[in-house]
Design an enzyme around this catalytic site. Structure first.
Site, PDB file in Angstrom:
ATOM      1  CG  PHE A   1     -20.856   8.050 -25.780  1.00 34.29           C
ATOM      2  CD1 PHE A   1     -20.001   7.169 -25.152  1.00 34.29           C
ATOM      3  CD2 PHE A   1     -22.207   7.748 -25.838  1.00 34.29           C
ATOM      4  CE1 PHE A   1     -20.469   5.991 -24.597  1.00 34.29           C
ATOM      5  CE2 PHE A   1     -22.697   6.569 -25.285  1.00 34.29           C
ATOM      6  CZ  PHE A   1     -21.832   5.690 -24.661  1.00 34.29           C
TER       7      PHE A   1
ATOM      8  CE  LYS B   1     -12.136  14.983 -30.631  1.00 37.88           C
ATOM      9  NZ  LYS B   1     -12.715  15.620 -29.485  1.00 37.88           N
TER      10      LYS B   1
ATOM     11  CG  ASP C   1     -16.408  21.055 -25.554  1.00 34.59           C
ATOM     12  OD1 ASP C   1     -15.769  20.007 -25.324  1.00 34.59           O
ATOM     13  OD2 ASP C   1     -17.490  21.068 -26.166  1.00 34.59           O
TER      14      ASP C   1
ATOM     15  CE  LYS D   1     -16.081  13.070 -29.924  1.00 42.71           C
ATOM     16  NZ  LYS D   1     -17.176  13.457 -29.045  1.00 42.71           N
TER      17      LYS D   1
ATOM     18  CE  LYS E   1     -23.162  35.525  -4.235  1.00 41.90           C
ATOM     19  NZ  LYS E   1     -24.321  35.886  -3.459  1.00 41.90           N
TER      20      LYS E   1
ATOM     21  CG  ASN F   1     -22.763  18.876 -19.339  1.00 44.81           C
ATOM     22  OD1 ASN F   1     -23.294  17.867 -18.884  1.00 44.81           O
ATOM     23  ND2 ASN F   1     -21.447  18.986 -19.464  1.00 44.81           N
TER      24      ASN F   1
END
Ligand SMILES: Cc1cc2nc3c(=O)[nH]c(=O)nc-3n(C[C@H](O)[C@H](O)[C@H](O)COP(=O)(O)O)c2cc1C
Length: 403
Positions: free
Chosen positions: A323, A341, A279, A337, A289, A210
């Site tokens: 975060f 959590k 995730d 959250k 490969k 990401n």
């Protein structure tokens, strides 16, 4: 903020030396006690008399002038300073400092001081971009020196680009920030910070990742270290240099990150999870490969372990800070959250907002705590955001009597 603060201003030989005179005046007006060292070259641009008159102090420029038999001038100055500022810092002095050279009053004092040092470079854009200068600045950053970034624009040499000395007002702000009182709860605490992205392998050449740059986590690690914490930074693959004095555990995948965090969780007092952990990862990975083939390639993805969730479930006395990078209904999802959590504090940011999120040098955050404090900060540099987040953690500890 600067009243009675002892500031040692080191002036080098560049055109911007005249701005150091304006800066001296501003510092004195703020109540600071300012002493000045000049290089021989600096005296070609502005006379010592100017600085003497503005600071009402003698100017230091020669290592072997020792009028006082009771002390040694450069050691005395080095020990006297609460903070040292090099402005303007020439390519030459930056190079000497990065390489431990002490061949005049200014560089000798710089090597002798234990005070925090701020470097405000000023030079021609091509000098600034020279590999050797960039490398020297990099070395100094790693040694723990602070930089007051040069501005971009028209330079006195006629070139346009980066290399202008930061404006005296901006340097003043940096110094004020330096002396801004912190609450002090982080000193001696074991702080684990995660940063950066993870890479999820498909085959030896391909992976999912990401846009996280790691800048937020690295800024937090630096700021926590400066407050006297023992900082462990668990970092995904990034191009940043680790902050000085911070222990780094490099990891690649979400699984590596999970294992590293769990290894260090028990000993931690505070865990700040700023990494953008994948995730999902490919269910199947290939040792060789995978060759191009006609048609569509579908990759089945499976969930990675939710690290924050696991920490929340296993948490004992640790303060857990997460975060929430959201692109819509930021506060709603962040609060959800926080509760789900079992976090102490959540830092919500709207990654779709201009000047916030992954690659940006700035961020816009709302801090929400378990004990129902909510504070939204404006767009700030990631260093300033870190300062505020750490203050929020210290305030949380204070409110909840966490020692
Ligand atoms: C007109 C003029 C302007 C200069 N401006 C700069 C400057 O802005 N930054 C810089 O690094 N060097 C600049 N230099 C070169 C430095 O003065 C030179 O490298 C000197 O050796 C620096 O000495 P110091 O680092 O001991 O002060 C300039 C030189 C001249 C003649």
């Amino acid at each position: 903020m600067l009243t009675n603060k002892k500031i040692l201003l080191c002036v080098c030989g560049g055109i911007a030396a005249f701005k150091a005179a304006a800066l001296t005046s501003k510092l004195v007006q703020e109540g600071a006690s300012v002493k000045i060292i000049m290089t021989e070259s600096a005296k070609e641009f502005v006379t010592p008399l100017t600085f003497q008159a503005l600071s009402r102090q003698p100017v230091y420029d020669y290592t072997f002038y020792e009028p006082n038999p009771e002390n040694i001038a450069h050691i005395d100055l080095a020990d006297w300073a609460d903070v040292v500022l090099i402005a303007p810092a020439t390519a030459n002095v930056i190079g000497k400092l990065a390489n431990g050279i002490a061949d005049d009053m200014l560089t000798t004092t710089l090597l002798a001081t234990k005070a925090p040092v701020y470097i405000a470079p000023a030079m021609n854009v091509n000098m600034y971009n020279h590999q050797a200068v960039q490398k020297n600045m990099q070395i100094l950053r790693q040694y723990g020196y602070h930089f007051v970034e040069s501005g971009e624009g028209f330079l006195a040499c006629g070139w346009i680009g980066k290399g202008r000395l930061a404006e005296p007002e901006d340097i003043l702000e940096v110094l004020k920030k330096h002396f801004q009182p912190t609450i002090g709860g982080l000193s001696g605490k074991r702080v684990v910070i995660t940063a950066g992205p993870t890479q999820e392998k498909i085959d030896p050449v391909r992976y999912f990742t990401n846009h996280s740059s790691g800048k937020m986590g690295y800024a937090l690690a630096k700021a926590a270290k400066e407050r006297g914490a023992n900082v462990l930074l668990i970092s995904g693959p990034v191009t940043l240099s680790p902050p000085y004095g911070v222990e780094v555990v490099p990891v690649t995948s979400a699984k590596d990150m999970y294992e590293a965090v769990m290894t260090h969780f028990e000993q931690a007092d505070i865990v700040i999870k700023s990494a953008a952990v994948a995730d999902y990862r490919p269910k199947e990975t290939f040792e060789q490969k995978r060759k191009k083939q006609p048609g569509v390639w579908s990759i089945e993805m499976e969930r990675t372990t939710d690290i924050l969730q696991t920490l929340g479930e296993q948490k004992d006395a640790q303060i857990l800070v997460g975060f929430a990078a959201e692109s819509e209904q930021v506060e709603f999802y962040a609060k959800d959250k926080l509760k789900r959590k079992n976090l102490d504090i959540i830092i919500a940011n709207d990654i779709s907002a201009e000047g916030a999120g992954f690659k940006s040098d700035t961020n816009i955050v709302t801090v929400i705590t378990r004990d129902h404090r909510k504070k939204t900060y404006p767009q700030l540099s990631k260093d300033e955001v870190s300062f505020n987040i750490l203050n929020e953690i210290e305030l949380y500890m204070e409110r909840n009597a966490i020692k």
